[in-house]
Scaffold this motif. Sequence first.
Motif, PDB file in Angstrom:
ATOM      1  N   LEU A  58       0.821  -1.208   0.000  1.00  0.00           N
ATOM      2  CA  LEU A  58       0.000   0.000   0.000  1.00  0.00           C
ATOM      3  C   LEU A  58       0.859   1.264   0.000  1.00  0.00           C
ATOM      4  O   LEU A  58       1.883   1.327   0.672  1.00  0.00           O
ATOM      5  N   CYS A  59       0.423   2.232  -0.758  1.00  0.00           N
ATOM      6  CA  CYS A  59       1.012   3.575  -0.797  1.00  0.00           C
ATOM      7  C   CYS A  59      -0.141   4.574  -0.779  1.00  0.00           C
ATOM      8  O   CYS A  59      -1.288   4.209  -1.022  1.00  0.00           O
ATOM      9  N   LEU A  60       0.178   5.814  -0.527  1.00  0.00           N
ATOM     10  CA  LEU A  60      -0.797   6.884  -0.609  1.00  0.00           C
ATOM     11  C   LEU A  60      -0.349   7.824  -1.719  1.00  0.00           C
ATOM     12  O   LEU A  60       0.823   8.189  -1.783  1.00  0.00           O
ATOM     13  N   TYR A  61      -1.282   8.196  -2.603  1.00  0.00           N
ATOM     14  CA  TYR A  61      -0.979   9.127  -3.690  1.00  0.00           C
ATOM     15  C   TYR A  61      -1.669  10.451  -3.407  1.00  0.00           C
ATOM     16  O   TYR A  61      -2.832  10.483  -3.014  1.00  0.00           O
ATOM     17  N   ILE A  62      -0.941  11.537  -3.633  1.00  0.00           N
ATOM     18  CA  ILE A  62      -1.486  12.879  -3.456  1.00  0.00           C
ATOM     19  C   ILE A  62      -1.246  13.668  -4.739  1.00  0.00           C
ATOM     20  O   ILE A  62      -0.099  13.788  -5.189  1.00  0.00           O
ATOM     21  N   VAL A  63      -2.313  14.181  -5.324  1.00  0.00           N
ATOM     22  CA  VAL A  63      -2.228  15.009  -6.525  1.00  0.00           C
ATOM     23  C   VAL A  63      -2.541  16.436  -6.120  1.00  0.00           C
ATOM     24  O   VAL A  63      -3.504  16.686  -5.402  1.00  0.00           O
ATOM     25  N   ARG A  64      -1.720  17.370  -6.618  1.00  0.00           N
ATOM     26  CA  ARG A  64      -1.922  18.770  -6.254  1.00  0.00           C
ATOM     27  C   ARG A  64      -1.724  19.662  -7.476  1.00  0.00           C
ATOM     28  O   ARG A  64      -0.740  19.518  -8.204  1.00  0.00           O
ATOM     29  N   SER A  65      -2.654  20.558  -7.690  1.00  0.00           N
ATOM     30  CA  SER A  65      -2.519  21.557  -8.745  1.00  0.00           C
ATOM     31  C   SER A  65      -1.659  22.694  -8.213  1.00  0.00           C
ATOM     32  O   SER A  65      -1.898  23.205  -7.120  1.00  0.00           O
ATOM     33  N   VAL A  66      -0.646  23.090  -8.995  1.00  0.00           N
ATOM     34  CA  VAL A  66       0.229  24.178  -8.569  1.00  0.00           C
ATOM     35  C   VAL A  66       0.099  25.401  -9.478  1.00  0.00           C
ATOM     36  O   VAL A  66       0.891  26.326  -9.404  1.00  0.00           O
ATOM     37  N   VAL A 103       4.054  10.292  -3.874  1.00  0.00           N
ATOM     38  CA  VAL A 103       3.884   8.919  -3.404  1.00  0.00           C
ATOM     39  C   VAL A 103       4.379   8.863  -1.969  1.00  0.00           C
ATOM     40  O   VAL A 103       5.556   9.124  -1.701  1.00  0.00           O
ATOM     41  N   CYS A 104       3.474   8.546  -1.040  1.00  0.00           N
ATOM     42  CA  CYS A 104       3.832   8.348   0.362  1.00  0.00           C
ATOM     43  C   CYS A 104       3.976   6.848   0.579  1.00  0.00           C
ATOM     44  O   CYS A 104       3.024   6.095   0.380  1.00  0.00           O
ATOM     45  N   ASN A 105       5.175   6.441   0.953  1.00  0.00           N
ATOM     46  CA  ASN A 105       5.483   5.018   1.078  1.00  0.00           C
ATOM     47  C   ASN A 105       6.230   4.794   2.378  1.00  0.00           C
ATOM     48  O   ASN A 105       7.280   5.390   2.600  1.00  0.00           O
ATOM     49  N   THR A 106       5.699   3.949   3.232  1.00  0.00           N
ATOM     50  CA  THR A 106       6.373   3.636   4.492  1.00  0.00           C
ATOM     51  C   THR A 106       6.744   2.159   4.585  1.00  0.00           C
ATOM     52  O   THR A 106       7.251   1.719   5.606  1.00  0.00           O
ATOM     53  N   GLY A 107       6.486   1.407   3.533  1.00  0.00           N
ATOM     54  CA  GLY A 107       6.771  -0.025   3.539  1.00  0.00           C
ATOM     55  C   GLY A 107       8.155  -0.339   3.029  1.00  0.00           C
ATOM     56  O   GLY A 107       8.906   0.547   2.603  1.00  0.00           O
ATOM     57  N   LYS A 108       8.503  -1.610   3.044  1.00  0.00           N
ATOM     58  CA  LYS A 108       9.858  -2.003   2.644  1.00  0.00           C
ATOM     59  C   LYS A 108      10.075  -1.912   1.142  1.00  0.00           C
ATOM     60  O   LYS A 108      11.184  -1.673   0.694  1.00  0.00           O
ATOM     61  N   ASP A 109       9.031  -2.107   0.351  1.00  0.00           N
ATOM     62  CA  ASP A 109       9.188  -2.083  -1.101  1.00  0.00           C
ATOM     63  C   ASP A 109       9.052  -0.670  -1.644  1.00  0.00           C
ATOM     64  O   ASP A 109       8.103   0.031  -1.334  1.00  0.00           O
ATOM     65  N   GLY A 110       9.993  -0.279  -2.443  1.00  0.00           N
ATOM     66  CA  GLY A 110       9.942   1.010  -3.105  1.00  0.00           C
ATOM     67  C   GLY A 110      10.751   2.097  -2.438  1.00  0.00           C
ATOM     68  O   GLY A 110      11.095   3.082  -3.079  1.00  0.00           O
ATOM     69  N   LEU A 111      11.059   1.950  -1.161  1.00  0.00           N
ATOM     70  CA  LEU A 111      11.812   3.009  -0.484  1.00  0.00           C
ATOM     71  C   LEU A 111      13.221   3.170  -1.050  1.00  0.00           C
ATOM     72  O   LEU A 111      13.833   4.225  -0.899  1.00  0.00           O
ATOM     73  N   LYS A 140       2.587 -10.611 -11.239  1.00  0.00           N
ATOM     74  CA  LYS A 140       3.996 -10.544 -10.830  1.00  0.00           C
ATOM     75  C   LYS A 140       4.659  -9.284 -11.383  1.00  0.00           C
ATOM     76  O   LYS A 140       5.662  -8.822 -10.866  1.00  0.00           O
ATOM     77  N   LYS A 141       4.090  -8.723 -12.458  1.00  0.00           N
ATOM     78  CA  LYS A 141       4.645  -7.507 -13.067  1.00  0.00           C
ATOM     79  C   LYS A 141       4.344  -6.251 -12.251  1.00  0.00           C
ATOM     80  O   LYS A 141       4.953  -5.215 -12.471  1.00  0.00           O
ATOM     81  N   ASN A 142       3.396  -6.334 -11.343  1.00  0.00           N
ATOM     82  CA  ASN A 142       3.044  -5.202 -10.482  1.00  0.00           C
ATOM     83  C   ASN A 142       4.059  -5.125  -9.350  1.00  0.00           C
ATOM     84  O   ASN A 142       4.053  -5.960  -8.450  1.00  0.00           O
ATOM     85  N   ASN A 143       4.941  -4.130  -9.405  1.00  0.00           N
ATOM     86  CA  ASN A 143       5.966  -4.020  -8.375  1.00  0.00           C
ATOM     87  C   ASN A 143       6.502  -2.595  -8.292  1.00  0.00           C
ATOM     88  O   ASN A 143       6.170  -1.730  -9.106  1.00  0.00           O
ATOM     89  N   ALA A 144       7.348  -2.374  -7.310  1.00  0.00           N
ATOM     90  CA  ALA A 144       7.930  -1.045  -7.096  1.00  0.00           C
ATOM     91  C   ALA A 144       8.767  -0.612  -8.284  1.00  0.00           C
ATOM     92  O   ALA A 144       8.734   0.551  -8.683  1.00  0.00           O
ATOM     93  N   GLU A 145       9.505  -1.531  -8.852  1.00  0.00           N
ATOM     94  CA  GLU A 145      10.361  -1.174  -9.987  1.00  0.00           C
ATOM     95  C   GLU A 145       9.540  -0.576 -11.131  1.00  0.00           C
ATOM     96  O   GLU A 145       9.903   0.450 -11.700  1.00  0.00           O
ATOM     97  N   PHE A 146       8.415  -1.198 -11.465  1.00  0.00           N
ATOM     98  CA  PHE A 146       7.579  -0.667 -12.544  1.00  0.00           C
ATOM     99  C   PHE A 146       7.031   0.711 -12.193  1.00  0.00           C
ATOM    100  O   PHE A 146       7.085   1.637 -13.005  1.00  0.00           O
TER     101      PHE A 146
END
Length: 129
Positions: free
Chosen positions: A11-19, A28-36, A84-90
């Motif tokens: 799980l991650c959290l996505y935040i979209v913001r208009s600037v 991308v807010c990520n606190t897990g082991k994958d993707g950091l 299996k193709k769904n991963n942090a690398e992609f």
Amino acid sequence: GGWQQPDYFHLCLYIVRSVGNDKFTFTVCNTGKDGLQYHPSAFDAETGRELKQLALTIWNIPSRRLLDSTFWTVLFRMQVYPSKKNNAEFLYTKLLPSLNAQPLRSNQDQGHAEFLEIPDPVAASTYHP
């Protein structure tokens, strides 16, 4: 957000913001082991512990790219259809850089960044929403 494999999900959290000026940011807010490993690092000067930027922001995204349904279809497909193709690398090496057509590292130092301790993996693995 995040991704789902046949025997695992992340799980991650996505935040979209208009600037303004037809530009957006995507965080991308990520606190897990994958993707950091794709998030910028620093070291605490006092303890020597590794710190991570847990909220990684992609800057200067043209509205036409963010509003393109292709991006959202691929992003949400990673969450809905286990593969299996769904991963942090992609996510971090293909999908996120496509938003502003720049390498992921080119998004560093473009705004305020807070470096925090990496959450304890044992505590994180026992959390159930």
